[in-house]
Design an enzyme around this catalytic site. Structure first.
Site, PDB file in Angstrom:
ATOM      1  N   ASP A  12      38.792   2.693  53.532  1.00 20.98           N
ATOM      2  CA  ASP A  12      37.859   3.966  53.888  1.00 20.98           C
ATOM      3  C   ASP A  12      38.015   4.087  56.087  1.00 20.98           C
ATOM      4  O   ASP A  12      37.501   2.711  56.381  1.00 20.98           O
ATOM      5  CB  ASP A  12      37.217   4.753  53.534  1.00 20.98           C
ATOM      6  CG  ASP A  12      37.555   4.906  51.740  1.00 20.98           C
ATOM      7  OD1 ASP A  12      38.637   5.125  51.192  1.00 20.98           O
ATOM      8  OD2 ASP A  12      36.793   5.261  51.074  1.00 20.98           O
ATOM      9  N   HIS A  44      40.364  -0.560  47.839  1.00 17.61           N
ATOM     10  CA  HIS A  44      40.037  -0.423  46.693  1.00 17.61           C
ATOM     11  C   HIS A  44      41.091   0.825  46.250  1.00 17.61           C
ATOM     12  O   HIS A  44      42.105   1.343  47.345  1.00 17.61           O
ATOM     13  CB  HIS A  44      38.846   0.503  46.300  1.00 17.61           C
ATOM     14  CG  HIS A  44      38.507   1.948  47.393  1.00 17.61           C
ATOM     15  ND1 HIS A  44      38.197   1.571  48.610  1.00 17.61           N
ATOM     16  CD2 HIS A  44      38.803   3.225  47.683  1.00 17.61           C
ATOM     17  CE1 HIS A  44      38.138   3.195  49.659  1.00 17.61           C
ATOM     18  NE2 HIS A  44      38.501   3.943  49.010  1.00 17.61           N
ATOM     19  N   HIS A  78      43.832   1.045  49.833  1.00 20.97           N
ATOM     20  CA  HIS A  78      43.426   0.935  51.110  1.00 20.97           C
ATOM     21  C   HIS A  78      41.638   0.861  51.160  1.00 20.97           C
ATOM     22  O   HIS A  78      40.965   0.641  50.358  1.00 20.97           O
ATOM     23  CB  HIS A  78      43.696   2.967  51.144  1.00 20.97           C
ATOM     24  CG  HIS A  78      42.953   3.870  50.410  1.00 20.97           C
ATOM     25  ND1 HIS A  78      43.146   4.158  49.544  1.00 20.97           N
ATOM     26  CD2 HIS A  78      41.546   4.050  50.723  1.00 20.97           C
ATOM     27  CE1 HIS A  78      41.929   4.118  48.442  1.00 20.97           C
ATOM     28  NE2 HIS A  78      40.919   4.732  49.741  1.00 20.97           N
ATOM     29  N   ARG A  97      41.702  13.401  35.649  1.00 16.68           N
ATOM     30  CA  ARG A  97      40.583  12.952  36.434  1.00 16.68           C
ATOM     31  C   ARG A  97      40.485  13.562  37.699  1.00 16.68           C
ATOM     32  O   ARG A  97      41.355  14.234  38.434  1.00 16.68           O
ATOM     33  CB  ARG A  97      40.284  11.425  36.264  1.00 16.68           C
ATOM     34  CG  ARG A  97      39.115  11.003  37.601  1.00 16.68           C
ATOM     35  CD  ARG A  97      39.796   9.297  38.056  1.00 16.68           C
ATOM     36  NE  ARG A  97      38.172   9.111  37.908  1.00 16.68           N
ATOM     37  CZ  ARG A  97      38.239   8.721  39.606  1.00 16.68           C
ATOM     38  NH1 ARG A  97      39.649   8.792  39.801  1.00 16.68           N
ATOM     39  NH2 ARG A  97      36.868   7.811  40.160  1.00 16.68           N
TER      40      ARG A  97
HETATM   41  O1  AKG Z   1      38.855   8.734  43.248  1.00 19.32           O
HETATM   42  C1  AKG Z   1      38.464   7.888  43.221  1.00 19.32           C
HETATM   43  O2  AKG Z   1      36.788   7.343  42.602  1.00 19.32           O
HETATM   44  C2  AKG Z   1      38.245   7.220  44.800  1.00 19.32           C
HETATM   45  C3  AKG Z   1      39.359   8.224  45.858  1.00 19.32           C
HETATM   46  C4  AKG Z   1      39.421   7.416  47.055  1.00 19.32           C
HETATM   47  O3  AKG Z   1      39.441   6.531  47.139  1.00 19.32           O
HETATM   48  C5  AKG Z   1      39.079   8.324  48.463  1.00 19.32           C
HETATM   49  O4  AKG Z   1      39.755   9.298  48.549  1.00 19.32           O
HETATM   50  O5  AKG Z   1      39.448   7.878  49.053  1.00 19.32           O
HETATM   51 FE   FE2 Z   2      39.083   5.506  49.253  1.00 23.63          FE
END
Ligand code: AKG
Ligand code: FE2
Length: 330
Positions: free
Chosen positions: A212, A266, A210, A276
């Protein structure tokens, strides 16, 4: 009582029907692990030359990578650790409680898990999240020290995000007070992610690919790793750095900069053994803000945050995916 969301029950049918499919998401290749460009924010206070160099380096990373990491960011380690501890406590609650409509007195859908609209292997995600719109924070239950820690963190993250956005603007024709005028501490949001160990790491993601929906995102992650970004057509893993916060450009900065800064796709890969945690601060304008390219000819139609969100909701319903900025190309 079980803390885990019922991922397996939800995904069973898709997993079974895809058991013989050759087309599996490429989640377990040997990915190259890269260190993101490192920006030392203490250089901003050294002297005019070092300051200019630091600002240019940040801009260059936003152009070439859409991602960078920052050290000496003035968010105390102690606060980041405290946020993580509170985050662990809240996710350790039973699933039935987390999924109640008024959990922590937050709005419906603040607590999310998996991908409710998943239809195929490529869009299964094995994670849960608490997505808190910061305008709702004052009515949130305290719950241990979660609310007050989020308030403390949001204040620091907002200050940092505004500074980063303003430094990045200095390389472009964006008014110095643009972000002050269009963003407020309550227009942003904080998403706390938990990625439980996943029994099928080769079949699905922690979070699906996705971009952001914001100007920029500040991510605090633990040392487990799993964040990947698309670089020159290939997926590369971000090497965790305990001293650094990760920053990535979002769709709105890409539109505002007329495509100069890149909102990069990403994802997070699933991990079979290790849980995690991450926390993403999404620096956003108010809903009414109209986002318009800072230079001409514009690549994108102008749009408000509200219109952008409505388009995402439509696209997600129709295609299972957000589509994003390409919907606004001229
Ligand atoms: O967990 C991560 O490192 C990235 C999370 C992410 O891309 C998001 O929450 O939009
Ligand atoms: Fe993200």
């Amino acid at each position: 009582m079980a803390i885990e969301p019922p991922f397996f029950e939800k995904y069973k049918a898709i997993l079974q029907s895809s058991a013989n499919e050759k087309e599996k998401p490429s989640t377990v290749e040997g990915f190259e692990e890269l260190e993101l460009p490192l920006i030392d924010l203490s250089h901003l206070n050294l002297g005019p030359l070092e300051r200019q160099e630091c600002i240019e380096k940040m801009g260059q990373a936003a152009i070439e990578w859409g991602f960078f990491q920052i050290v000496n960011h003035a968010v105390p380690d102690e606060l980041l650790n405290r946020l993580k501890q509170e985050q662990i406590k809240v996710f350790q609650q039973p699933f039935d409680k987390k999924s109640e409509n008024n959990f922590l007195n937050l709005s419906v859908q603040s607590y999310r898990w998996g991908n409710p609209l998943a239809t195929s292997l490529g869009n299964l995600s094995w994670s849960e999240a608490l997505h808190i719109s910061l305008k709702d924070i004052s009515k949130m239950d305290e719950y241990n020290k979660l609310r007050s820690t989020i308030e403390e963190y949001a204040e620091k993250a907002n200050f940092l995000a505004q500074r980063l956005a303003e430094y990045l603007a200095q390389n472009l024709e964006i008014k110095a007070n643009y972000f002050q005028e269009n963003c407020s501490p309550s227009s942003s949001s904080l998403r706390m992610n938990r990625y439980p160990p996943c029994p099928y790491p080769s079949m699905m993601f922690g979070i699906i690919p996705h971009t952001d929906t914001d100007f920029l995102t500040i991510v605090s992650q633990d040392q487990v790793g799993g964040l990947q970004l698309k670089r020159n057509g290939r997926w590369v893993s971000v090497k965790p750095n305990p001293k650094a916060l990760v920053v990535n450009i979002g769709d709105f900065y890409q539109a505002l900069s007329n495509g100069v800064y890149k909102s990069i796709t990403h994802r997070v890969i699933a991990n079979q053994e290790t849980e995690r945690y991450s926390a993403a601060y999404f620096y956003c304008p108010t809903y009414e803000t109209v986002i318009e390219s800072c230079s001409k000819p514009s690549l994108y139609k102008k749009f408000s945050f509200k219109e952008y969100r409505e388009q995402i909701q439509k696209d997600v319903k129709a295609t299972g995916d957000k589509v994003g900025l390409s919907q606004f190309l001229l």
